[in-house]
Scaffold this active site. Sequence first.
Site, PDB file in Angstrom:
ATOM      1  N   ASP A  11       0.875  -1.180   0.000  1.00 23.31           N
ATOM      2  CA  ASP A  11       0.000   0.000   0.000  1.00 23.31           C
ATOM      3  C   ASP A  11       0.907   1.222   0.000  1.00 23.31           C
ATOM      4  OD1 ASP A  11      -2.331   1.648   0.380  1.00 23.31           O
ATOM      5  OD2 ASP A  11      -1.876   1.757   2.507  1.00 23.31           O
ATOM      6  N   SER A  12       0.312   2.387  -0.195  1.00 23.27           N
ATOM      7  CA  SER A  12       1.070   3.631  -0.112  1.00 23.27           C
ATOM      8  C   SER A  12       1.597   3.835   1.314  1.00 23.27           C
ATOM      9  CB  SER A  12       0.164   4.802  -0.470  1.00 23.27           C
ATOM     10  OG  SER A  12      -0.967   4.791   0.376  1.00 23.27           O
ATOM     11  N   TYR A  43      -0.797   8.188  -2.062  1.00 29.95           N
ATOM     12  CA  TYR A  43      -0.826   7.941  -3.509  1.00 29.95           C
ATOM     13  C   TYR A  43      -2.074   8.593  -4.138  1.00 29.95           C
ATOM     14  CZ  TYR A  43       2.702   4.102  -3.604  1.00 29.95           C
ATOM     15  OH  TYR A  43       3.851   3.345  -3.544  1.00 29.95           O
ATOM     16  N   GLY A  44      -3.104   8.772  -3.315  1.00 27.82           N
ATOM     17  CA  GLY A  44      -4.420   9.170  -3.827  1.00 27.82           C
ATOM     18  C   GLY A  44      -4.442  10.474  -4.605  1.00 27.82           C
ATOM     19  N   CYS A  74      -4.250  -1.326  -2.074  1.00 30.76           N
ATOM     20  CA  CYS A  74      -4.476   0.114  -2.154  1.00 30.76           C
ATOM     21  C   CYS A  74      -5.352   0.338  -3.379  1.00 30.76           C
ATOM     22  CB  CYS A  74      -3.129   0.816  -2.316  1.00 30.76           C
ATOM     23  SG  CYS A  74      -3.222   2.572  -2.677  1.00 30.76           S
ATOM     24  N   ASN A  75      -6.469   1.006  -3.187  1.00 26.08           N
ATOM     25  CA  ASN A  75      -7.359   1.246  -4.328  1.00 26.08           C
ATOM     26  C   ASN A  75      -6.718   2.170  -5.356  1.00 26.08           C
ATOM     27  OD1 ASN A  75     -10.487   0.344  -3.820  1.00 26.08           O
ATOM     28  ND2 ASN A  75      -9.317   0.539  -1.943  1.00 26.08           N
ATOM     29  N   GLU A 155      -5.553   9.008   9.411  1.00 29.10           N
ATOM     30  CA  GLU A 155      -4.124   8.942   9.764  1.00 29.10           C
ATOM     31  C   GLU A 155      -3.842   9.689  11.060  1.00 29.10           C
ATOM     32  OE1 GLU A 155      -1.119   8.073   7.939  1.00 29.10           O
ATOM     33  OE2 GLU A 155      -2.251   6.887   6.485  1.00 29.10           O
ATOM     34  N   CYS A 187     -11.278   2.586  -0.446  1.00 26.57           N
ATOM     35  CA  CYS A 187      -9.972   3.010   0.066  1.00 26.57           C
ATOM     36  C   CYS A 187      -9.674   2.124   1.260  1.00 26.57           C
ATOM     37  CB  CYS A 187     -10.020   4.478   0.484  1.00 26.57           C
ATOM     38  SG  CYS A 187      -8.520   5.014   1.325  1.00 26.57           S
ATOM     39  N   THR A 188      -8.439   1.640   1.323  1.00 29.86           N
ATOM     40  CA  THR A 188      -8.120   0.653   2.363  1.00 29.86           C
ATOM     41  C   THR A 188      -7.989   1.275   3.763  1.00 29.86           C
ATOM     42  OG1 THR A 188      -5.795   0.802   1.696  1.00 29.86           O
ATOM     43  CG2 THR A 188      -7.086  -1.009   0.791  1.00 29.86           C
ATOM     44  N   HIS A 189      -8.075   2.606   3.850  1.00 34.89           N
ATOM     45  CA  HIS A 189      -8.105   3.243   5.174  1.00 34.89           C
ATOM     46  C   HIS A 189      -9.508   3.170   5.796  1.00 34.89           C
ATOM     47  CE1 HIS A 189      -4.275   5.081   4.145  1.00 34.89           C
ATOM     48  NE2 HIS A 189      -4.227   5.688   5.318  1.00 34.89           N
TER      49      HIS A 189
HETATM   50  N1  DGL Z   1      -4.798   3.306   0.937  1.00 34.45           N
HETATM   51  C1  DGL Z   1      -5.009   4.186  -0.199  1.00 34.45           C
HETATM   52  C2  DGL Z   1      -6.147   3.666  -1.072  1.00 34.45           C
HETATM   53  O1  DGL Z   1      -6.724   2.605  -0.820  1.00 34.45           O
HETATM   54  C3  DGL Z   1      -5.324   5.580   0.229  1.00 34.45           C
HETATM   55  C4  DGL Z   1      -4.179   6.323   0.813  1.00 34.45           C
HETATM   56  C5  DGL Z   1      -3.406   7.115  -0.207  1.00 34.45           C
HETATM   57  O2  DGL Z   1      -3.943   8.054  -0.792  1.00 34.45           O
HETATM   58  O3  DGL Z   1      -2.261   6.780  -0.409  1.00 34.45           O
HETATM   59  O4  DGL Z   1      -6.487   4.298  -2.040  1.00 34.45           O
END
Ligand code: DGL
Length: 269
Positions: A11-12, A43-44, A74-75, A155, A187-189
Amino acid sequence: MQKNAPIGIFDSGIGGLTVAHAIKEELPNEHLIYFGDTAHLPYGDKSTATIQAYAIKIADFFLQQNCKIIVIACNSASAAANDLLKEYVASRATIVNVIEPMVDFVVKNESDKTVGVIGTKQTVNSNIYSRSIKNTNSSINVKSLATPLLVPMIEEGFLHNKIAHNIIEKYLRDASLKNIDSLVLGCTHYPLIKNELSQFYDNQVNILDSSIITAEFLKEFLASSDLSTTSTQKGNNQFFVSDLTESFEHSAKLFFGEPVVLQKHQLWE
Ligand code: DGL
Protein backbone atom coordinates in the site's frame (compact mmCIF):
# COMPACT_ATOMS: atom_id res chain seq x y z
CA MET A 1 5.30 -21.21 -8.46
CA GLN A 2 6.07 -22.42 -4.95
CA LYS A 3 3.13 -23.17 -2.64
CA ASN A 4 5.13 -22.19 0.41
CA ALA A 5 6.43 -18.93 -1.04
CA PRO A 6 5.30 -15.71 0.69
CA ILE A 7 2.44 -13.42 -0.27
CA GLY A 8 3.54 -9.80 -0.82
CA ILE A 9 1.06 -7.07 0.11
CA PHE A 10 1.62 -3.37 -0.51
CA ASP A 11 0.00 0.00 0.00
CA SER A 12 1.07 3.63 -0.11
CA GLY A 13 1.39 3.40 3.66
CA ILE A 14 -0.27 1.66 6.52
CA GLY A 15 -3.92 1.67 5.33
CA GLY A 16 -3.29 -1.61 3.52
CA LEU A 17 -2.71 -3.24 6.90
CA THR A 18 -6.52 -3.59 7.07
CA VAL A 19 -6.21 -5.91 4.04
CA ALA A 20 -3.13 -7.65 5.47
CA HIS A 21 -4.99 -8.34 8.70
CA ALA A 22 -8.04 -9.74 6.88
CA ILE A 23 -5.67 -11.99 4.87
CA LYS A 24 -3.93 -13.14 8.03
CA GLU A 25 -7.31 -14.03 9.56
CA GLU A 26 -8.43 -15.99 6.47
CA LEU A 27 -5.05 -17.59 5.77
CA PRO A 28 -3.20 -17.86 9.09
CA ASN A 29 -0.53 -20.27 7.83
CA GLU A 30 0.58 -18.18 4.86
CA HIS A 31 3.80 -16.18 5.16
CA LEU A 32 3.01 -12.49 4.56
CA ILE A 33 5.43 -9.71 3.60
CA TYR A 34 3.92 -6.23 3.85
CA PHE A 35 5.42 -3.15 2.25
CA GLY A 36 4.06 0.31 3.07
CA ASP A 37 5.48 3.06 0.89
CA THR A 38 5.29 5.62 3.69
CA ALA A 39 7.98 7.76 2.04
CA HIS A 40 5.54 8.50 -0.80
CA LEU A 41 2.22 8.56 1.06
CA PRO A 42 -0.41 9.52 -0.07
CA TYR A 43 -0.83 7.94 -3.51
CA GLY A 44 -4.42 9.17 -3.83
CA ASP A 45 -3.44 12.64 -5.07
CA LYS A 46 -0.54 11.51 -7.31
CA SER A 47 -0.50 11.04 -11.07
CA THR A 48 -0.99 7.63 -12.65
CA ALA A 49 2.58 7.60 -14.03
CA THR A 50 4.10 8.33 -10.61
CA ILE A 51 2.08 5.59 -8.88
CA GLN A 52 3.05 3.14 -11.65
CA ALA A 53 6.76 3.88 -11.14
CA TYR A 54 6.46 3.25 -7.37
CA ALA A 55 4.46 0.06 -7.94
CA ILE A 56 7.07 -1.43 -10.31
CA LYS A 57 9.85 -0.82 -7.78
CA ILE A 58 7.81 -2.48 -5.02
CA ALA A 59 6.97 -5.42 -7.31
CA ASP A 60 10.71 -5.91 -7.89
CA PHE A 61 11.21 -6.08 -4.12
CA PHE A 62 8.54 -8.79 -3.82
CA LEU A 63 9.96 -10.73 -6.78
CA GLN A 64 13.35 -10.74 -5.04
CA GLN A 65 11.59 -12.33 -2.04
CA ASN A 66 10.09 -14.95 -4.43
CA CYS A 67 6.50 -13.98 -3.59
CA LYS A 68 3.92 -16.20 -5.27
CA ILE A 69 1.23 -13.49 -5.10
CA ILE A 70 1.46 -9.69 -4.99
CA VAL A 71 -1.62 -8.06 -3.47
CA ILE A 72 -2.13 -4.38 -4.32
CA ALA A 73 -3.76 -3.42 -1.01
CA CYS A 74 -4.48 0.11 -2.15
CA ASN A 75 -7.36 1.25 -4.33
CA SER A 76 -5.39 4.14 -5.80
CA ALA A 77 -2.54 1.83 -6.89
CA SER A 78 -5.04 -0.81 -8.06
CA ALA A 79 -6.73 1.82 -10.25
CA ALA A 80 -3.46 3.23 -11.59
CA ALA A 81 -1.05 0.30 -11.86
CA ASN A 82 -2.86 -3.07 -11.96
CA ASP A 83 -2.66 -3.64 -15.74
CA LEU A 84 0.94 -2.49 -15.94
CA LEU A 85 2.00 -4.67 -12.99
CA LYS A 86 0.29 -7.74 -14.49
CA GLU A 87 2.21 -7.23 -17.71
CA TYR A 88 5.49 -6.49 -15.91
CA VAL A 89 5.35 -9.41 -13.47
CA ALA A 90 3.89 -11.81 -16.08
CA SER A 91 4.31 -15.44 -15.01
CA ARG A 92 6.72 -14.64 -12.16
CA ALA A 93 3.86 -14.01 -9.66
CA THR A 94 0.10 -13.43 -9.67
CA ILE A 95 -1.22 -9.92 -9.13
CA VAL A 96 -4.34 -9.56 -6.99
CA ASN A 97 -5.86 -6.14 -6.42
CA VAL A 98 -8.58 -4.82 -4.12
CA ILE A 99 -10.92 -3.54 -6.86
CA GLU A 100 -11.65 -6.69 -8.93
CA PRO A 101 -12.87 -8.84 -6.00
CA MET A 102 -15.17 -6.01 -4.91
CA VAL A 103 -16.52 -5.53 -8.45
CA ASP A 104 -17.22 -9.31 -8.66
CA PHE A 105 -19.01 -9.17 -5.33
CA VAL A 106 -21.13 -6.16 -6.32
CA VAL A 107 -22.17 -7.53 -9.74
CA LYS A 108 -23.26 -10.81 -8.10
CA ASN A 109 -25.03 -9.36 -5.06
CA GLU A 110 -26.30 -5.86 -5.83
CA SER A 111 -28.44 -6.29 -8.98
CA ASP A 112 -31.03 -3.52 -9.52
CA LYS A 113 -29.55 -1.52 -6.64
CA THR A 114 -27.85 1.85 -6.32
CA VAL A 115 -24.29 1.46 -5.10
CA GLY A 116 -22.21 4.35 -3.76
CA VAL A 117 -18.41 4.37 -4.01
CA ILE A 118 -16.14 6.60 -1.92
CA GLY A 119 -12.37 6.77 -2.39
CA THR A 120 -9.41 8.98 -3.18
CA LYS A 121 -9.34 11.35 -6.17
CA GLN A 122 -7.17 8.88 -8.12
CA THR A 123 -9.62 6.02 -7.58
CA VAL A 124 -12.83 7.98 -8.16
CA ASN A 125 -11.52 9.97 -11.14
CA SER A 126 -10.35 6.73 -12.80
CA ASN A 127 -14.03 5.71 -12.86
CA ILE A 128 -12.88 2.12 -12.55
CA TYR A 129 -15.61 0.90 -10.18
CA SER A 130 -18.44 2.43 -12.17
CA ARG A 131 -17.07 1.24 -15.54
CA SER A 132 -16.28 -2.31 -14.39
CA ILE A 133 -19.58 -2.80 -12.51
CA LYS A 134 -21.78 -1.45 -15.32
CA ASN A 135 -19.88 -3.42 -18.00
CA THR A 136 -20.93 -6.66 -16.30
CA ASN A 137 -24.27 -5.75 -14.74
CA SER A 138 -26.04 -2.76 -16.27
CA SER A 139 -28.94 -3.02 -13.77
CA ILE A 140 -26.70 -1.50 -11.09
CA ASN A 141 -26.60 2.26 -10.69
CA VAL A 142 -23.20 3.46 -9.43
CA LYS A 143 -22.73 6.84 -7.72
CA SER A 144 -19.21 7.93 -6.75
CA LEU A 145 -17.66 10.65 -4.65
CA ALA A 146 -14.00 11.49 -3.97
CA THR A 147 -13.58 11.92 -0.21
CA PRO A 148 -9.92 13.04 0.07
CA LEU A 149 -10.15 14.40 3.63
CA LEU A 150 -10.89 10.96 5.07
CA VAL A 151 -7.33 9.58 4.70
CA PRO A 152 -5.54 12.39 6.60
CA MET A 153 -8.38 12.42 9.12
CA ILE A 154 -7.95 8.69 9.83
CA GLU A 155 -4.12 8.94 9.76
CA GLU A 156 -4.35 11.59 12.49
CA GLY A 157 -6.49 9.26 14.60
CA PHE A 158 -9.65 11.36 14.19
CA LEU A 159 -12.07 8.46 14.17
CA HIS A 160 -14.77 8.94 16.76
CA ASN A 161 -14.75 12.67 17.57
CA LYS A 162 -16.91 15.57 16.44
CA ILE A 163 -14.56 16.68 13.66
CA ALA A 164 -14.61 13.19 12.16
CA HIS A 165 -18.38 13.08 12.52
CA ASN A 166 -18.77 16.44 10.71
CA ILE A 167 -16.45 15.50 7.84
CA ILE A 168 -18.21 12.15 7.35
CA GLU A 169 -21.61 13.83 7.45
CA LYS A 170 -20.57 16.53 4.96
CA TYR A 171 -19.41 13.90 2.44
CA LEU A 172 -22.25 11.43 2.88
CA ARG A 173 -24.89 14.18 2.60
CA ASP A 174 -23.48 15.12 -0.82
CA ALA A 175 -26.16 14.99 -3.53
CA SER A 176 -24.00 12.59 -5.57
CA LEU A 177 -24.50 9.84 -2.95
CA LYS A 178 -28.28 10.27 -2.61
CA ASN A 179 -30.49 7.20 -2.13
CA ILE A 180 -27.80 4.53 -2.17
CA ASP A 181 -28.53 0.97 -1.01
CA SER A 182 -24.91 0.04 -0.33
CA LEU A 183 -21.57 1.82 -0.01
CA VAL A 184 -18.24 0.50 -1.31
CA LEU A 185 -15.26 1.47 0.87
CA GLY A 186 -13.02 2.28 -2.09
CA CYS A 187 -9.97 3.01 0.07
CA THR A 188 -8.12 0.65 2.36
CA HIS A 189 -8.10 3.24 5.17
CA TYR A 190 -11.88 3.36 5.44
CA PRO A 191 -12.57 0.10 7.35
CA LEU A 192 -11.43 2.06 10.43
CA ILE A 193 -14.50 4.30 10.17
CA LYS A 194 -16.89 1.57 9.03
CA ASN A 195 -19.10 1.90 12.13
CA GLU A 196 -19.28 5.70 11.83
CA LEU A 197 -20.29 5.41 8.16
CA SER A 198 -22.91 2.82 9.00
CA GLN A 199 -24.28 4.93 11.87
CA PHE A 200 -24.76 7.89 9.53
CA TYR A 201 -27.20 5.71 7.57
CA ASP A 202 -28.81 4.28 10.75
CA ASN A 203 -27.40 0.92 9.65
CA GLN A 204 -29.80 0.93 6.65
CA VAL A 205 -27.02 0.99 4.03
CA ASN A 206 -24.86 -2.07 3.49
CA ILE A 207 -21.18 -1.09 3.97
CA LEU A 208 -18.96 -3.17 1.65
CA ASP A 209 -15.44 -3.61 3.02
CA SER A 210 -12.86 -4.54 0.38
CA SER A 211 -10.36 -5.86 2.95
CA ILE A 212 -12.64 -8.78 3.84
CA ILE A 213 -13.84 -9.37 0.28
CA THR A 214 -10.24 -9.37 -1.05
CA ALA A 215 -9.08 -11.82 1.65
CA GLU A 216 -11.96 -14.20 0.85
CA PHE A 217 -11.20 -13.92 -2.86
CA LEU A 218 -7.51 -14.68 -2.21
CA LYS A 219 -8.34 -17.76 -0.14
CA GLU A 220 -10.52 -19.17 -2.93
CA PHE A 221 -7.95 -18.26 -5.57
CA LEU A 222 -5.11 -20.04 -3.74
CA ALA A 223 -7.23 -23.14 -3.23
CA SER A 224 -8.49 -23.29 -6.83
CA SER A 225 -4.98 -22.67 -8.25
CA ASP A 226 -3.42 -25.26 -5.94
CA LEU A 227 -1.20 -22.53 -4.47
CA SER A 228 -2.16 -22.75 -0.78
CA THR A 229 0.72 -23.28 1.61
CA THR A 230 1.24 -26.83 2.85
CA SER A 231 2.47 -25.51 6.21
CA THR A 232 0.41 -26.38 9.28
CA GLN A 233 2.24 -23.79 11.41
CA LYS A 234 1.25 -20.16 11.83
CA GLY A 235 2.80 -18.00 9.08
CA ASN A 236 5.65 -15.63 9.68
CA ASN A 237 4.61 -12.00 9.00
CA GLN A 238 7.07 -9.22 8.18
CA PHE A 239 6.25 -5.54 7.84
CA PHE A 240 8.46 -3.12 5.90
CA VAL A 241 8.04 0.61 5.33
CA SER A 242 10.04 3.00 3.18
CA ASP A 243 10.06 5.63 5.94
CA LEU A 244 9.66 5.00 9.65
CA THR A 245 8.36 7.41 12.29
CA GLU A 246 6.78 6.90 15.71
CA SER A 247 3.44 7.96 14.32
CA PHE A 248 3.53 5.20 11.68
CA GLU A 249 4.28 2.67 14.42
CA HIS A 250 1.35 3.90 16.45
CA SER A 251 -1.07 3.89 13.51
CA ALA A 252 0.12 0.48 12.32
CA LYS A 253 -1.31 -1.07 15.48
CA LEU A 254 -4.66 0.64 14.85
CA PHE A 255 -4.87 -0.55 11.23
CA PHE A 256 -3.65 -4.10 11.87
CA GLY A 257 -5.65 -4.43 15.09
CA GLU A 258 -2.69 -5.88 16.99
CA PRO A 259 0.93 -4.86 17.66
CA VAL A 260 3.14 -4.70 14.58
CA VAL A 261 6.91 -4.38 14.36
CA LEU A 262 7.73 -2.14 11.39
CA GLN A 263 11.16 -2.37 9.76
CA LYS A 264 12.55 0.36 7.57
CA HIS A 265 13.52 -0.84 4.13
CA GLN A 266 14.83 1.77 1.79
CA LEU A 267 13.85 1.06 -1.81
CA TRP A 268 14.63 4.61 -2.83
CA GLU A 269 17.92 6.42 -2.26
N1 DGL B 1 -4.80 3.31 0.94
C1 DGL B 1 -5.01 4.19 -0.20
C2 DGL B 1 -6.15 3.67 -1.07
O1 DGL B 1 -6.72 2.60 -0.82
C3 DGL B 1 -5.32 5.58 0.23
C4 DGL B 1 -4.18 6.32 0.81
C5 DGL B 1 -3.41 7.11 -0.21
O2 DGL B 1 -3.94 8.05 -0.79
O3 DGL B 1 -2.26 6.78 -0.41
O4 DGL B 1 -6.49 4.30 -2.04
